[in-house]
Every structure is written in structure tokens, then in C-alpha cells.
Design a protein around this motif. Sequence first.
Motif, PDB file in Angstrom:
ATOM      1  N   THR A  46      30.594  17.934  16.272  1.00 51.91           N
ATOM      2  CA  THR A  46      31.037  18.660  15.238  1.00 51.91           C
ATOM      3  C   THR A  46      30.868  20.215  15.265  1.00 51.91           C
ATOM      4  OG1 THR A  46      28.928  18.434  14.186  1.00 51.91           O
ATOM      5  CG2 THR A  46      30.581  16.924  13.554  1.00 51.91           C
ATOM      6  N   SER A  47      30.702  20.711  16.613  1.00 53.68           N
ATOM      7  CA  SER A  47      30.473  21.907  16.937  1.00 53.68           C
ATOM      8  C   SER A  47      30.815  22.353  18.493  1.00 53.68           C
ATOM      9  CB  SER A  47      29.049  22.439  16.997  1.00 53.68           C
ATOM     10  OG  SER A  47      28.006  21.782  17.534  1.00 53.68           O
ATOM     11  N   GLY A  48      31.318  23.433  18.958  1.00 47.97           N
ATOM     12  CA  GLY A  48      31.605  23.806  20.244  1.00 47.97           C
ATOM     13  C   GLY A  48      33.009  23.808  20.535  1.00 47.97           C
ATOM     14  N   VAL A  49      33.628  24.314  21.697  1.00 45.87           N
ATOM     15  CA  VAL A  49      34.776  24.243  22.155  1.00 45.87           C
ATOM     16  C   VAL A  49      34.848  23.222  23.194  1.00 45.87           C
ATOM     17  CG1 VAL A  49      36.567  25.621  23.281  1.00 45.87           C
ATOM     18  CG2 VAL A  49      35.199  26.680  21.587  1.00 45.87           C
ATOM     19  N   TRP A  50      35.899  22.253  23.233  1.00 38.10           N
ATOM     20  CA  TRP A  50      36.045  21.259  23.938  1.00 38.10           C
ATOM     21  C   TRP A  50      37.300  21.129  24.440  1.00 38.10           C
ATOM     22  CZ3 TRP A  50      31.340  19.066  24.979  1.00 38.10           C
ATOM     23  CH2 TRP A  50      30.316  19.039  23.990  1.00 38.10           C
ATOM     24  N   PRO A  51      37.379  20.634  25.707  1.00 37.10           N
ATOM     25  CA  PRO A  51      38.707  20.389  26.648  1.00 37.10           C
ATOM     26  C   PRO A  51      39.421  19.261  26.261  1.00 37.10           C
ATOM     27  CG  PRO A  51      37.149  19.841  28.210  1.00 37.10           C
ATOM     28  CD  PRO A  51      36.502  20.423  26.916  1.00 37.10           C
ATOM     29  N   SER A  52      40.916  19.153  26.438  1.00 36.68           N
ATOM     30  CA  SER A  52      41.462  17.807  26.199  1.00 36.68           C
ATOM     31  C   SER A  52      41.025  16.912  27.408  1.00 36.68           C
ATOM     32  CB  SER A  52      43.072  17.918  26.070  1.00 36.68           C
ATOM     33  OG  SER A  52      43.424  18.461  27.164  1.00 36.68           O
ATOM     34  N   LYS A  53      41.267  15.673  27.254  1.00 37.88           N
ATOM     35  CA  LYS A  53      40.742  14.574  27.936  1.00 37.88           C
ATOM     36  C   LYS A  53      39.189  14.135  28.066  1.00 37.88           C
ATOM     37  CE  LYS A  53      44.806  15.193  31.030  1.00 37.88           C
ATOM     38  NZ  LYS A  53      45.269  15.510  32.259  1.00 37.88           N
ATOM     39  N   HIS A  54      38.564  14.962  27.248  1.00 33.70           N
ATOM     40  CA  HIS A  54      36.963  14.883  27.223  1.00 33.70           C
ATOM     41  C   HIS A  54      36.724  13.543  26.617  1.00 33.70           C
ATOM     42  CE1 HIS A  54      32.906  15.865  25.418  1.00 33.70           C
ATOM     43  NE2 HIS A  54      32.936  15.764  26.578  1.00 33.70           N
ATOM     44  N   ILE A  55      35.880  12.660  27.439  1.00 35.62           N
ATOM     45  CA  ILE A  55      35.681  11.202  26.970  1.00 35.62           C
ATOM     46  C   ILE A  55      33.896  11.382  26.708  1.00 35.62           C
ATOM     47  CG2 ILE A  55      35.477   9.075  27.592  1.00 35.62           C
ATOM     48  CD1 ILE A  55      38.052   9.605  29.369  1.00 35.62           C
ATOM     49  N   LEU A  56      33.901  10.621  25.464  1.00 33.85           N
ATOM     50  CA  LEU A  56      32.463  10.063  25.221  1.00 33.85           C
ATOM     51  C   LEU A  56      32.482   8.929  24.926  1.00 33.85           C
ATOM     52  CD1 LEU A  56      32.264  12.973  22.687  1.00 33.85           C
ATOM     53  CD2 LEU A  56      31.251  13.276  24.469  1.00 33.85           C
ATOM     54  N   HIS A  57      31.294   8.312  25.240  1.00 34.72           N
ATOM     55  CA  HIS A  57      31.189   6.761  25.150  1.00 34.72           C
ATOM     56  C   HIS A  57      30.148   6.395  24.041  1.00 34.72           C
ATOM     57  CE1 HIS A  57      33.187   5.595  28.868  1.00 34.72           C
ATOM     58  NE2 HIS A  57      32.918   7.023  29.398  1.00 34.72           N
ATOM     59  N   ALA A  58      30.249   5.490  23.332  1.00 30.98           N
ATOM     60  CA  ALA A  58      29.596   5.090  22.255  1.00 30.98           C
ATOM     61  C   ALA A  58      28.249   4.482  22.502  1.00 30.98           C
ATOM     62  CB  ALA A  58      30.209   3.941  21.187  1.00 30.98           C
ATOM     63  N   ASN A  59      27.210   5.030  21.789  1.00 32.79           N
ATOM     64  CA  ASN A  59      25.818   4.559  22.034  1.00 32.79           C
ATOM     65  C   ASN A  59      25.742   3.130  21.664  1.00 32.79           C
ATOM     66  OD1 ASN A  59      24.209   6.398  23.318  1.00 32.79           O
ATOM     67  ND2 ASN A  59      24.067   7.701  21.419  1.00 32.79           N
ATOM     68  N   GLN A  60      26.451   2.864  20.501  1.00 33.83           N
ATOM     69  CA  GLN A  60      26.069   1.453  19.933  1.00 33.83           C
ATOM     70  C   GLN A  60      27.609   0.809  20.034  1.00 33.83           C
ATOM     71  OE1 GLN A  60      23.162   0.212  19.400  1.00 33.83           O
ATOM     72  NE2 GLN A  60      22.155   2.185  19.537  1.00 33.83           N
ATOM     73  N   LEU A  61      27.462  -0.466  20.591  1.00 33.19           N
ATOM     74  CA  LEU A  61      28.829  -1.254  20.736  1.00 33.19           C
ATOM     75  C   LEU A  61      28.704  -2.570  19.706  1.00 33.19           C
ATOM     76  CD1 LEU A  61      29.750  -1.321  24.658  1.00 33.19           C
ATOM     77  CD2 LEU A  61      30.309   0.342  22.979  1.00 33.19           C
ATOM     78  N   ILE A  72      42.090  14.436  22.459  1.00 27.67           N
ATOM     79  CA  ILE A  72      43.648  14.547  22.870  1.00 27.67           C
ATOM     80  C   ILE A  72      44.083  16.076  22.567  1.00 27.67           C
ATOM     81  CG2 ILE A  72      44.243  12.252  22.575  1.00 27.67           C
ATOM     82  CD1 ILE A  72      45.274  12.839  20.093  1.00 27.67           C
ATOM     83  N   ARG A  73      43.086  16.991  22.159  1.00 28.14           N
ATOM     84  CA  ARG A  73      43.826  18.220  21.869  1.00 28.14           C
ATOM     85  C   ARG A  73      42.610  19.412  22.107  1.00 28.14           C
ATOM     86  NH1 ARG A  73      45.751  18.420  16.523  1.00 28.14           N
ATOM     87  NH2 ARG A  73      43.854  18.585  15.660  1.00 28.14           N
ATOM     88  N   SER A  74      42.467  20.181  23.003  1.00 27.65           N
ATOM     89  CA  SER A  74      41.552  21.182  23.322  1.00 27.65           C
ATOM     90  C   SER A  74      41.333  22.163  21.946  1.00 27.65           C
ATOM     91  CB  SER A  74      42.000  21.936  24.402  1.00 27.65           C
ATOM     92  OG  SER A  74      42.101  21.431  25.754  1.00 27.65           O
ATOM     93  N   GLY A  75      40.323  22.532  21.807  1.00 25.66           N
ATOM     94  CA  GLY A  75      39.891  23.531  20.584  1.00 25.66           C
ATOM     95  C   GLY A  75      38.521  23.463  20.157  1.00 25.66           C
ATOM     96  N   THR A  76      38.350  23.744  18.988  1.00 25.59           N
ATOM     97  CA  THR A  76      37.008  23.931  18.623  1.00 25.59           C
ATOM     98  C   THR A  76      36.586  22.676  17.486  1.00 25.59           C
ATOM     99  OG1 THR A  76      36.949  26.380  18.615  1.00 25.59           O
ATOM    100  CG2 THR A  76      35.434  25.210  16.916  1.00 25.59           C
ATOM    101  N   ALA A  77      35.513  22.151  17.553  1.00 21.85           N
ATOM    102  CA  ALA A  77      34.914  21.083  16.953  1.00 21.85           C
ATOM    103  C   ALA A  77      34.344  21.650  15.514  1.00 21.85           C
ATOM    104  CB  ALA A  77      34.022  20.038  17.567  1.00 21.85           C
ATOM    105  N   ALA A  78      34.324  20.893  14.435  1.00 24.49           N
ATOM    106  CA  ALA A  78      33.806  21.556  13.344  1.00 24.49           C
ATOM    107  C   ALA A  78      33.401  20.371  12.223  1.00 24.49           C
ATOM    108  CB  ALA A  78      34.526  22.538  12.599  1.00 24.49           C
ATOM    109  N   PRO A  79      32.484  20.226  11.404  1.00 21.06           N
ATOM    110  CA  PRO A  79      32.267  19.254  10.329  1.00 21.06           C
ATOM    111  C   PRO A  79      33.454  19.318   9.396  1.00 21.06           C
ATOM    112  CG  PRO A  79      30.384  20.726  10.345  1.00 21.06           C
ATOM    113  CD  PRO A  79      31.628  21.523  11.219  1.00 21.06           C
ATOM    114  N   ILE A  80      33.641  18.157   8.619  1.00 19.27           N
ATOM    115  CA  ILE A  80      34.694  18.000   7.869  1.00 19.27           C
ATOM    116  C   ILE A  80      34.295  18.463   6.430  1.00 19.27           C
ATOM    117  CG2 ILE A  80      36.077  16.266   6.216  1.00 19.27           C
ATOM    118  CD1 ILE A  80      35.692  14.277   8.683  1.00 19.27           C
ATOM    119  N   TRP A  81      35.249  19.238   5.656  1.00 20.46           N
ATOM    120  CA  TRP A  81      35.131  19.882   4.586  1.00 20.46           C
ATOM    121  C   TRP A  81      34.596  19.040   3.446  1.00 20.46           C
ATOM    122  CZ3 TRP A  81      36.948  18.821  -0.454  1.00 20.46           C
ATOM    123  CH2 TRP A  81      36.521  19.746  -1.359  1.00 20.46           C
ATOM    124  N   LYS A  82      33.494  19.454   2.665  1.00 21.52           N
ATOM    125  CA  LYS A  82      33.097  18.715   1.452  1.00 21.52           C
ATOM    126  C   LYS A  82      33.067  19.400   0.349  1.00 21.52           C
ATOM    127  CE  LYS A  82      29.899  16.436   4.365  1.00 21.52           C
ATOM    128  NZ  LYS A  82      28.091  15.872   4.748  1.00 21.52           N
TER     129      LYS A  82
END
Length: 211
Positions: A46-61, A72-82
Motif C-alpha cells: 500500500t506504498s511505494g512505486v512498483w513495476p509491472s510483472k512484479h510478483i508477490l507470493h502469499a504467506n498463508q495458503l 499488471i500496471r506500473s505505478g504507485t501503491a496506496a491504501p484504499i479511501w475510507k
Amino acid sequence: MSTTTNKLGLTKPEFTDEIEHTILALANNFQTIDDDSKTYVDAPPTSGVWPSKHILHANQLSIGGYLGWVNIRSGTAAPIWKSLTSYSNGTVIVPNKDNGHFYTCIQTGYSGLTEPIFPVSNSGEVQDTRGANQWNPNHYYSINDISFPTTDNGRFYVCIQAGESGDVEPNWVIVDGATTYDKNAVWASYRIAKWRESGTAVLYRPFGKID
């Protein structure tokens, strides 16, 4: 003469290479392996700038869950509006429904009860007071109705006790969360937050559903 591997481009030193060259090559190899290693998280960033194709794996399955997320889209990550949340200048958010953009708070204040219609034009601005109307005398207000004073004071007021307003506009308090009594209605005061379109937001999507 050293050669490189096919997949990661790691250097394979030869025994004839100089020691310093070999050490630097091995250090670069370790960094490349570390950069290419899997990252395990509980949720997308929910923060930082990230490239497309960046893959993260889940801690819990779990059954019905996913192996992880891919951006799937390069850009900035942010929290959702509340809703009805205090935001400071410089804070960034994204809408609940992705529109490809993220937004920066340009006026410290509170979000409204209903998410604003965020502009998608470059540097477009919006006041976070969707659904608010100017105060009216002798009007019945319901809980969560939102009003502006007839003279702008940079605030909005949320009805926290339903009732009829007075025939004369009240003296609106200007302290966040403080109450204004208006005949039978009661209002809570909040400074208005404002947002500016600030660029492209990331879009992480889950992959690898576990049946």
C-alpha cells in the motif's frame, strides 16, 4: 575467460580470472539471485512505486485462496479511501473501485461519508464532501445527512441526532468532532479534505487459485 548462465545471466568465473574480478562477479551473482528470489507477504503493498510483472507470493495458503499477486500496471501503491477518516497533506489513496489513478491529499481534513467521484484528468482536484448540501432552516435532517454553513468556513457537518433545524442558522463550531446544537438536530464538525490526481496507480491481481 568468464562466461554467463542462460537464465539469470550469472557470471561463471574461470580460474585464470583475477581475484578482484572474481570477487566482484560473485557479489553481483549473489545480488542477482537475491533480487530474483520470491517475496512472501500477507497482502499487496500500500506504498511505494512498483513495476509491472512484479510478483508477490502469499504467506498463508488455503483452499479457495491464491498463490499470490502479480502487478499488471506500473505505478504507485496506496491504501484504499475510507469514509470519515482524518487525512494529512501528502497522504495518498486510491479509490475503492480501481480507475487507474492515485490521489494526494492537498488539504488536511476528513473524508466524507460517501466516496467522492475522483477526477481522472491530470492534476484534477475534488473536495471530499459528496452528498453534502447547504444548511436550510426548519428542515428535518436524518442521521448522516451532511450540510455546509451558508457562509463557507472550510468545514462540513454530519447530523448525529435527527431532528428539525432551527429557523435561524446556528453558530457552527470549528473544532473537529465537536457538536453544534440546531434546535432538535445535532451536528458534528469536520474540516474538509481535498484530493488531487497524482498519477498512475498499481494494480495487483491474485493468481493461482487453489481449488
